[in-house]
Write a protein that holds these residues in place. Structure first.
Motif, PDB file in Angstrom:
ATOM      1  N   GLN B 252      38.527  38.131   4.200  1.00  0.00           N
ATOM      2  CA  GLN B 252      38.761  38.951   3.008  1.00  0.00           C
ATOM      3  C   GLN B 252      40.103  39.660   3.068  1.00  0.00           C
ATOM      4  O   GLN B 252      40.714  39.910   2.040  1.00  0.00           O
ATOM      5  N   SER B 253      40.552  39.972   4.275  1.00  0.00           N
ATOM      6  CA  SER B 253      41.856  40.611   4.330  1.00  0.00           C
ATOM      7  C   SER B 253      42.945  39.578   4.581  1.00  0.00           C
ATOM      8  O   SER B 253      44.073  39.940   4.898  1.00  0.00           O
ATOM      9  N   LEU B 254      42.577  38.290   4.439  1.00  0.00           N
ATOM     10  CA  LEU B 254      43.541  37.193   4.469  1.00  0.00           C
ATOM     11  C   LEU B 254      44.310  37.109   5.777  1.00  0.00           C
ATOM     12  O   LEU B 254      45.468  36.733   5.807  1.00  0.00           O
ATOM     13  N   ARG B 255      43.684  37.491   6.876  1.00  0.00           N
ATOM     14  CA  ARG B 255      44.323  37.352   8.185  1.00  0.00           C
ATOM     15  C   ARG B 255      43.813  36.076   8.831  1.00  0.00           C
ATOM     16  O   ARG B 255      42.895  36.093   9.631  1.00  0.00           O
ATOM     17  N   TYR B 256      44.447  34.966   8.459  1.00  0.00           N
ATOM     18  CA  TYR B 256      43.932  33.670   8.894  1.00  0.00           C
ATOM     19  C   TYR B 256      44.104  33.424  10.385  1.00  0.00           C
ATOM     20  O   TYR B 256      43.295  32.750  11.005  1.00  0.00           O
ATOM     21  N   GLU B 257      45.180  33.978  10.971  1.00  0.00           N
ATOM     22  CA  GLU B 257      45.386  33.765  12.405  1.00  0.00           C
ATOM     23  C   GLU B 257      44.223  34.358  13.189  1.00  0.00           C
ATOM     24  O   GLU B 257      43.725  33.761  14.134  1.00  0.00           O
ATOM     25  N   GLN B 258      43.801  35.553  12.757  1.00  0.00           N
ATOM     26  CA  GLN B 258      42.669  36.185  13.433  1.00  0.00           C
ATOM     27  C   GLN B 258      41.393  35.421  13.146  1.00  0.00           C
ATOM     28  O   GLN B 258      40.531  35.260  14.015  1.00  0.00           O
ATOM     29  N   MET B 259      41.291  34.931  11.923  1.00  0.00           N
ATOM     30  CA  MET B 259      40.099  34.195  11.554  1.00  0.00           C
ATOM     31  C   MET B 259      39.926  32.976  12.461  1.00  0.00           C
ATOM     32  O   MET B 259      38.822  32.653  12.879  1.00  0.00           O
ATOM     33  N   TRP B 260      41.037  32.305  12.758  1.00  0.00           N
ATOM     34  CA  TRP B 260      40.939  31.116  13.602  1.00  0.00           C
ATOM     35  C   TRP B 260      40.534  31.455  15.020  1.00  0.00           C
ATOM     36  O   TRP B 260      39.767  30.718  15.650  1.00  0.00           O
ATOM     37  N   THR B 261      41.019  32.582  15.522  1.00  0.00           N
ATOM     38  CA  THR B 261      40.574  32.998  16.858  1.00  0.00           C
ATOM     39  C   THR B 261      39.054  33.126  16.864  1.00  0.00           C
ATOM     40  O   THR B 261      38.368  32.638  17.763  1.00  0.00           O
ATOM     41  N   LEU B 262      38.531  33.771  15.825  1.00  0.00           N
ATOM     42  CA  LEU B 262      37.089  33.967  15.729  1.00  0.00           C
ATOM     43  C   LEU B 262      36.371  32.628  15.571  1.00  0.00           C
ATOM     44  O   LEU B 262      35.311  32.410  16.152  1.00  0.00           O
ATOM     45  N   LEU B 263      36.964  31.745  14.771  1.00  0.00           N
ATOM     46  CA  LEU B 263      36.338  30.442  14.574  1.00  0.00           C
ATOM     47  C   LEU B 263      36.273  29.666  15.884  1.00  0.00           C
ATOM     48  O   LEU B 263      35.251  29.073  16.214  1.00  0.00           O
ATOM     49  N   TYR B 264      37.357  29.712  16.654  1.00  0.00           N
ATOM     50  CA  TYR B 264      37.336  28.986  17.928  1.00  0.00           C
ATOM     51  C   TYR B 264      36.248  29.558  18.834  1.00  0.00           C
ATOM     52  O   TYR B 264      35.549  28.818  19.528  1.00  0.00           O
ATOM     53  N   ALA B 265      36.106  30.877  18.794  1.00  0.00           N
ATOM     54  CA  ALA B 265      35.049  31.496  19.611  1.00  0.00           C
ATOM     55  C   ALA B 265      33.682  31.003  19.143  1.00  0.00           C
ATOM     56  O   ALA B 265      32.794  30.700  19.946  1.00  0.00           O
ATOM     57  N   LEU B 266      33.534  30.888  17.829  1.00  0.00           N
ATOM     58  CA  LEU B 266      32.264  30.434  17.260  1.00  0.00           C
ATOM     59  C   LEU B 266      31.974  28.990  17.669  1.00  0.00           C
ATOM     60  O   LEU B 266      30.844  28.655  18.043  1.00  0.00           O
ATOM     61  N   PHE B 267      33.003  28.139  17.627  1.00  0.00           N
ATOM     62  CA  PHE B 267      32.804  26.743  18.038  1.00  0.00           C
ATOM     63  C   PHE B 267      32.372  26.688  19.504  1.00  0.00           C
ATOM     64  O   PHE B 267      31.470  25.945  19.879  1.00  0.00           O
TER      65      PHE B 267
END
Lengths: 308, 576, 268
Positions: B252-267
Motif C-alpha cells: 500500500q505504501s508502494l515500497r516494492y523493494e521491501q515487499m520483495w524481501t517479505l515475499l522471499y521470506a514467505l517463499f
C-alpha cells in the motif's frame, strides 16, 4: 502384538506434545496484562498513509508525550480503519488519531470518549477529485461539474475514510451523482496513496482523496502531473482529530485529559524538536476541538448509511 | 452400463449400440461449460476492456524490484520477526486445532460410540449423539479463518490469541472430521480385544486404536501446518501482524523493494514447511494428503514411525517449535474468561441479531451469484493450469529419467527438462505462498477492476495448491499402461492422451471439486481488498459496524458453502 | 550354447524359418541392473512366423529379454536386432517405427482402467493415428469397425463400450489381445500373459493367442512360468536360468531331465 508395542512410544511422544501444549496454555506473564502495575498510555492512529511514516511520526510523538506527561506512552500500529475503532472502543487503545467519520463512529461506540485536539488545517479540510488525463475529464469550478464523472470508472480510498470516501460521496450526491452511475465496479483503493497510483496507472479514470496527502505527494515529485490532474477541490469540513477515552483519568489521575490536550497545544514550531513532530503531521500547530464540531460529519454519515 | 456376464458370442456380428453422446457425465460437462460461460458473463468479460495498458509501467517497476530487495539490516530484522510471528501463530493454531481435532474426532467417530455400546453391553445403535457431534462441527468448518479473525478482533482485540483462535477453530473442525475418518478406518481388532478384556472405552481406544492411527494423524497434522502458514499470512492482512501484515503495508505504501524481501521470506517459509511435511509424509507411508479428505484412508506405513530417524527428529523439532512459538507470541488464554471479553461477546451478539436481510435484499442475491461466479472462474483457471503444470512438476514425467523423456535424449534437452521441473515447482510454490488478496492487488495493476482480478487471484493461488497435489498424484500414478503404449511405438503426446490423462483425470476432478469447496469460502478474502462479491459487502458492513447486516451476509455465505459442498459431493459420487 | 541352426521342421505347419531373415536377433547380449546381472551373453535368432516359448523360474531374465526385444531396454553389451534394425542405433522416431511392428501382451494387462474398452483397443492404432484423430476418437470413437472386429476375434464384442475396470481378468486380457490385433504387428511378445488368471481362463487365453498368431502368421515370443503350454503350442522352447540359455530346442527334444534342471533350486 509387536506393532502395538512399537507404537506405544509414538503415543507417549504424542502425550508429551499435549502435556506441553496444555502447560503452555497456562497464563504466561504478559507485559501488558491487567495484573501488571500500570498499563502504558497506548496511542494509535488510523492507517491512512504510508505506515512507515506513521511509525516514525508516532514514535516521536510517543516520546514527546511520555516526557510531557510523565507516564509511559506506547504507539500500537493498526492495519485498518475499522480495527482502530474497535481497538479504541474495547480499550486496547486509549487515544487515537481518527478521521472525521471514524472519530464519530468511535465516540458512538465508546461512552464518555471525546474529541480534544486537532491540527490547524483540520478545521478547514478539503478533498480533491483527481483524474487521469487520458479519461478526457477536465477541471471545473462548480460542484455541478461532478456530473461529468458519470460513465467513468471511479475509486474512493478506504471505506471509512472521511476525506477519501465520506465527504466525496456526500458532494457527489449533492451534485446528483449516484454510485451506480459510475462505469463498472466502484473501487476502494484502501489508502490515499493507492488512489493516486491507481488513477495514475489508469486502473480507474478518476478518484477522490485527502488534499493534504495530494499536495505533499505533488511537492515531493511522487506524482506524474502529466498524467494526473485535479478536477475539483471540495468545500471545507472538519476532519482529523484526537479522541481520548474517559477512563484514562482512572489510571493516570484526575485532569489527565486536560494535560494531554495541553501537551499538544504546547507544540511550538519555533522549538526544533517540536517542529519535527509538527512537520511530520503537516501542521503549523494544534488547536482545541470538541465533539460538537463533527455533527455535520455524523449527519452525512447517517445519510449515506455509514452510521446506523 | 455393461452387464457383467460371461456369455461370449464369437460369431455375433451385431455391433453394440454406440452410447449416446448425451449421458449423465456429458450432461454435467455441458452444465459446467454453461456455468463457466455464465460466470464470464457475470464478470462482464464480454465486450469490455480487460487489460489496462496504463498499468504496465507500474507492474514492470514491481517486477524489476524483485532483483533488488531491501536487504538493509534493519529491514531484514523486521522481516525475520514478522516471519517468526507468522510461523508462531501457525504453529500455535495447529497445535490447538489438533487438540480440538482429537477431541472432536473421537466424538465424531463411529468407533467411539460403538466402543461405548460394547462396554455397556447395549444392543441397539445410538445415532443421535454421533449425528449431533457431526453437525456441531459442520458450522465452524464452513466459515473462513478470516471471518473468525474479524469476529475475535471484535471480542478480544488485536491480540495473538485472536490469530490463534481464528486458525484453530475452523482448522479444529476440519481436523476433527478427518481424524474421525482415520479412526473409523483404522483396524479395530486390538481395541476390541481390550474392550472385551474389560478395559474402559477411553482406555481401550487410547491403547488399542490410537497407536495404530498415529502415523496418519501425524501425517495429517503436518499437512495442516502447511495450510496454517498460509492462513496465518492471510490473517496478517486483517491486522494480526506478521508477514501478511507487513506485505500489505509495503504494497500500500508502494515500497516494492521491501515487499520483495517479505515475499522471499514467505517463499522460504512455505517452501521449508512444504518440504518438511512432504518428507515426513513419505516416511510415514506416503499417505496422499487429499486422500485423507476423501474418506478412504491410505494403507499402513511401511516402517514403524519410531524407527525412522526423520519421524523422530520431526516430532522433537515440532515440540521445540511449539514451545518456542508459545514463548514468542505469548498468547494469553486468561483473556478468554475475562469479564471484559464476555461483556463484549454479549454486546456483539446483541448487535448481530436478528440478521438484517431487508436493507440489502436484492443486493445480497446479486452478490451471492457474483461470488459463485468468481469461485467458478477461479476453479476453471486453477484446474486447467494445475493439470498442465502438474505434469511438468512431476518427477516421473518429462524430467530426466521420466516416462516421456526419451532415454537417449541429448544433454541439452535433459538440462532443459530438468530446468522446467525446477521452474514449475518454483512457480507453484510462489503461486500458493502469496496470499490471494496480494495477488488481487498486483493484478489490479494491469487488469481493470471487477470480478475478474479477484477470480484470477484466487485461481493463481489455488493453482499453486492444486498443481502440487496433482503432481503428487502423477508421481503415484500406475506407469505400466503408459509404458505399454510407449513400447508399441505410440508417440509421447498420444501416450499422454490415452494413458496419462485418463488415469489421472478422475483424481484431478475430485481434487478440483474438493478445492472448489475451499475456494468458495476463500472468496471472502479477495473481497476484503475490493475484488467484488459478498466479501466486498462484508467489508463495507464491517466498516459501518452494521453487525445485523454482517450476520445476513454470513448466512448467505453459509448457504453458498452448503450449495457448493452438495454439488461437489454429488459430482464426486457420480465419478467414483 | 545351442545354435539357431538346430531349428526343426517337424511340425506340420512350420515354415522354413532358418532361410528367412530373422525377426529378432541377439548377438552376445548381456544386461545388468546395477550390480545384478540379468542376462549374460545371449545369442538368439527368431524367424518370421516362429512361435517361441521362454521358460524358466522367476528371475531367470525372461522379462528382461522381452524388454530388450522391443527396445524398451537397451542391452548393457551386445547387439539386439529387430526386423533387421540394430535397436540401439535408431533415433527415437525410427525406434517407434520398429516398435509399431511389435505388439506386447502383459501379465497385468496394462490397460487404462477407467477408459471404455474401445479406447483401450484403439490405443493399438495410436502409432498410425494423428494426434487430432486420437483426441477426437476419445470423444467420438473412430474406426469402430476395426476395433469391433478385433473384439469379435477375441470373443467379447459385446463389451465394446463397457468400462474396462468392470471386466473380469480374463476379459481384460482379451481386450489387451484385441489391442495387439488392432496394432497389427509383425511380431507379438507376451510376458507371462496368464499368470494372473485362473487355469481355465489361462487356457482360453493361450489358445486364443496361439490361434491368432498362427492364423495371421505372426512371430510369437511368449514367456511362461510353467512349461506345459510350451509343449503343446510352440515350435521351440528356450529354457532360461540365471540369465543364461540352458537349452533351446523343439518341444520334442526337451526332456523331463532338462526341465528338472531348469527349475532346480540353486546349489548351495
Amino acid at each position: 502384538m509387536s506393532i502395538f508395542n512399537r507404537h506405544c512410544v509414538a503415543l507417549q511422544i504424542l502425550i508429551i506434545v499435549f502435556a506441553l501444549l496444555s502447560s503452555g496454555c497456562a497464563p504466561i506473564p504478559r507485559p501488558t496484562g491487567a495484573e501488571s502495575a500500570v498499563r502504558p498510555f497506548t496511542i494509535g492512529a488510523i492507517p491512512d498513509q504510508d505506515p512507515e511514516k506513521l511509525q516514525r511520526l508516532y514514535g516521536k510523538l510517543a516520546d514527546y508525550l511520555s516526557a510531557e506527561l510523565g507516564v509511559p506512552v506506547v504507539y500500537k500500529p493498526v492495519t485498518d480503519y475499522t480495527a482502530s475503532v474497535t481497538a479504541f472502543s474495547i480499550g486496547d487503545l486509549d487515544m487515537v488519531w481518527f478521521g472525521g467519520l471514524t472519530g464519530v463512529q468511535a465516540r458512538l461506540q465508546t461512552p464518555g470518549a471525546e474529541a480534544i485536539v486537532q491540527r490547524d488545517i483540520d478545521a478547514n479540510f478539503h478533498s480533491v477529485f483527481i483524474a487521469n488525463v487520458a479519461s478526457g475529464l477536465t477541471p471545473f469550478e462548480d460542484i455541478s461539474g461532478l456530473t461529468q464523472l458519470k460513465g467513468h470508472t471511479f475509486t474512493f480510498g478506504s471505506e471509512s475514510s472521511t476525506s477519501g470516501r465520506l465527504m466525496p460521496q456526500y458532494f457527489l450526491s449533492l451534485a446528483g451523482v449516484k454510485l451506480e452511475d459510475f462505469k463498472g465496479e466502484l473501487g476502494f483503493s484502501g489508502s490515499h496513496d493507492a488512489t493516486i497510483k491507481l488513477v495514475e496507472a489508469g486502473a480507474y479514470e478518476a478518484g477522490a482523496l485527502n488534499e493534504q496527502v495530494w499536495n505533499s505527494r505533488v511537492a515531493s515529485g511522487e506524482v506524474d502531473t502529466e498524467k494526473v490532474i485535479v478536477l475539483w477541490r471540495t468545500p471545507a469540513y472538519y476532519d482529523y482529530h484526537w479522541v481520548i477515552r474517559k477512563d484514562v483519568e482512572e489510571r493516570f489521575g484526575e485532569g489527565f485529559i486536560g494535560r494531554v490536550r495541553d501537551a499538544f497545544l504546547k507544540l511550538d514550531a519555533n522549538v526544533p524538536e517540536h517542529k519535527e513532530i509538527l512537520d511530520l503531521f503537516g501542521a503549523e500547530r494544534f488547536i482545541p476541538t470538541e465533539s460538537a464540531n463533527y455533527a455535520q460529519i455524523e449527519a452525512v454519515a447517517r445519510e449515506i448509511g455509514k452510521i446506523k | 452400463m455393461a452387464q457383467v456376464s460371461e456369455i461370449r458370442r464369437p460369431n455375433s456380428t451385431a455391433l453394440p449400440a454406440r452410447p449416446a453422446l448425451l449421458n449423465g457425465r456429458s450432461l454435467w460437462l455441458l452444465l459446467l461449460l454453461l456455468a463457466i460461460a455464465w460466470s464470464l458473463g457475470q464478470a462482464s468479460v464480454f465486450g469490455r476492456e480487460i487489460v489496462n495498458p496504463g498499468g504496465w509501467p507500474l507492474l514492470l517497476r514491481f517486477l524489476h524490484s524483485s532483483v533488488r530487495p531491501d536487504l538493509s539490516q534493519e529491514f531484514l530484522m523486521l522481516t525475520f520477526n514478522a516471519a517468526l510471528i507468522t510461523l508462531g501463530y501457525a504453529v500455535c493454531g495447529v497445535a490447538l486445532s489438533t487438540l480440538l481435532g482429537l477431541l472432536g474426532g473421537v466424538l465424531m467417530s463411529e468407533v467411539w460410540w460403538k466402543a461405548l455400546r460394547t462396554s455397556r453391553r447395549e444392543k441397539e445403535d445410538h445415532h443421535a449423539p454421533w449425528l449431533m457431534a457431526r453437525s456441531v462441527f459442520a458450522i465452524p468448518r464452513a466459515i473462513h479463518e478470516v471471518i473468525w479473525g474479524l469476529f475475535f478482533v471484535n471480542i478480544l482485540g488485536l491480540t495473538p490469541l485472536t490469530a490463534i483462535l481464528a486458525i484453530a477453530i475452523p482448522f479444529g473442525a476440519i481436523t476433527a472430521k478427518v481424524f474421525s475418518e482415520i479412526l473409523d478406518e483404522t483396524p479395530r481388532r486390538p481395541m476390541e480385544a481390550l474392550l472385551h478384556g474389560g478395559a474402559s472405552p477411553a482406555k481401550a481406544m487410547l491403547y488399542g486404536l490410537f497407536p495404530l492411527a498415529f502415523p496418519n494423524v501425524l501425517s495429517y497434522t503436518f499437512y495442516r501446518l502447511e495450510c496454517s502458514i498460509r492462513s496465518s499470512t492471510i490473517l496478517g492482512l486483517i491486522g494480526a501482524g506478521g508477514l501478511g501484515y507487513e506485505l500489505l503495508l509495503s504494497l500500500q505504501s508502494l515500497r516494492y523493494e521491501q515487499m520483495w524481501t517479505l515475499l522471499y521470506a514467505l517463499f522460504a517459509l512455505n517452501g521449508a514447511t512444504d518440504y518438511w511435511s512432504g518428507l515426513l509424509r513419505r516416511r510415514l507411508g506416503a499417505v496422499g494428503r487429499i486422500e485423507l479428505h476423501m474418506t478412504h484412508v491410505a494403507r499402513q506405513p511401511q516402517h514403524a514411525p519410531r524407527q525412522d530417524i526423520v519421524v523422530r527428529a520431526s516430532l522433537t523439532a515440532a515440540i521445540a517449535l511449539l514451545v518456542f512459538s508459545l514463548w514468542y507470541v505469548r498468547p494469553n488464554p486468561g483473556q478468554l474468561l475475562a469479564p471484559h471479553t464476555i461483556e463484549r461477546l454479549v454486546v456483539v451478539a446483541g448487535n448481530s441479531f436478528p440478521p438484517d436481510f431487508m436493507e440489502q435484499g436484492s443486493v445480497l442475491l446479486r452478490l451471492s451469484l457474483q461470488t459463485l461466479a468468481m469461485s467458478i472462474l477461479a476453479m476453471t483457471f486453477a484446474g486447467v493450469t494445475g493439470v498442465v503444470l502438474s505434469f511438468l512438476a512431476a518427477r516421473n514425467f518429462l524430467a530426466p529419467g521420466g516416462i516421456l523423456l526419451p532415454a537417449d535424449a541429448l544433454w541439452g534437452w535433459r538440462l532443459f527438462s530438468g530446468g522446467m521441473l525446477l521452474l514449475t515447482r518454483a512457480m507453484l510454490l510462489i503461486a500458493r505462498s502469496i496470499p490471494p488478496p496480494i495477488w488481487a492487488l498486483v493484478l489490479l495493476f494491469v487488469l481493470f477492476p471487477g470480478l475478474l482480478p479477484g477470480a484470477l487471484a484466487l485461481g493463481v493461488y489455488t493453482m499453486g495448491i492444486l498443481g502440487r497435489l496433482m503432481a503428487e498424484a502423477v508421481e503415484n500414478l500406475d506407469e505400466r499402461p503408459l509404458r505399454a503404449l510407449k513400447a508399441q511405438g505410440a508417440p509421447g503426446p498420444h501416450v499422454f492422451l490415452y494413458a496419462a490423462l485418463p488415469s489421472t483425470l478422475p483424481d484431478y476432478v475430485a481434487y478440483i471439486l474438493y478445492r472448489w469447496e475451499v475456494t468458495i469460502r476463500e472468496t471472502v478474502v479477495v473481497g476484503l481488498v475490493g475484488a467484488g462479491g459478498l466479501g466486498r459487502l462484508l467489508t463495507e458492513q464491517l466498516s459501518n459496524f452494521d453487525y445485523r447486516g454482517v450476520t445476513a451476509t454470513l448466512i448467505c455465505y453459509l448457504a453458498l458453502t452448503i450449495l457448493v459442498d452438495l454439488l461437489s459431493a454429488t459430482v464426486r459420487r457420480l465419478l467414483r | 550354447m545351442e545354435d539357431v541352426q538346430s531349428l526343426h521342421g517337424a511340425s506340420a505347419d512350420a515354415t522354413p524359418f532358418a532361410d528367412a531373415p530373422p525377426v529378432f536377433e541377439l548377438i552376445n547380449v548381456s544386461h545388468c541392473f546395477g550390480d545384478l546381472i540379468a542376462l549374460r551373453n545371449i545369442n538368439l535368432r527368431i524367424g518370421p512366423g516362429e512361435r517361441v516359448a521362454l521358460v524358466g523360474p522367476s528371475g531367470a531374465g525372461k522379462s528382461t529379454l522381452l524388454n530388450l526385444l522391443n527396445g524398451s531396454l537397451r542391452p548393457s553389451a551386445g547387439v539386439v536386432r529387430a526386423l533387421g534394425f540394430d535397436l540401439a542405433q535408431l533415433s527415437p522416431r525410427a525406434l517407434r517405427q520398429v516398435q509399431r511392428q511389435i505388439g506386447v501382451v502383459y501379465q497385468q494387462f496394462h490397460l487404462v482402467d477407467n477408459l471404455r474398452v474401445i479406447h483401450n483397443v484403439n490405443a493399438g492404432a495410436l502409432g498410425r493415428w494423428s494426434f487430432l484423430k486420437a483426441a477426437w476418437s476419445l470423444i467420438w470413437p473412430q474406426e469402430v469397425e476395426r476395433a469391433a472386429q478385433a473384439l469379435a476375434q477375441v470373443g467379447i464384442l459385446e463389451k465394446l463400450y463397457a468400462r474396462t475396470d468392470q471386466l473380469s481378468g480374463g476379459q481384460q486380457q482379451r481386450v489387451a489381445l484385441a489391442r495387439v490385433l488392432v496394432q497389427d504387428p509383425v511380431a507379438i511378445l507376451a510376458d507371462e500373459p496368464i499368470s494372473n488368471l485362473d487355469p481355465e481362463r489361462g487356457r482360453e487365453i493361450m489358445d486364443l493367442l496361439f490361434r491368432l498368431s498362427e492364423k495371421m502368421r505372426k512371430t510369437l515370443v511368449v514367456s511362461l512360468h510353467t512349461i506345459e503350454y510350451a509343449y503343446t503350442h510352440c515350435h521351440r522352447i528356450i529354457g532360461l536360468r540365471e540369465g543364461g540359455v540352458l537349452f533351446d530346442a523343439p518341444p520334442a527334444e526337451v526332456t523331463p531331465d532338462m526341465v528338472r534342471t531348469l527349475y532346480r533350486i540353486a546349489k548351495e
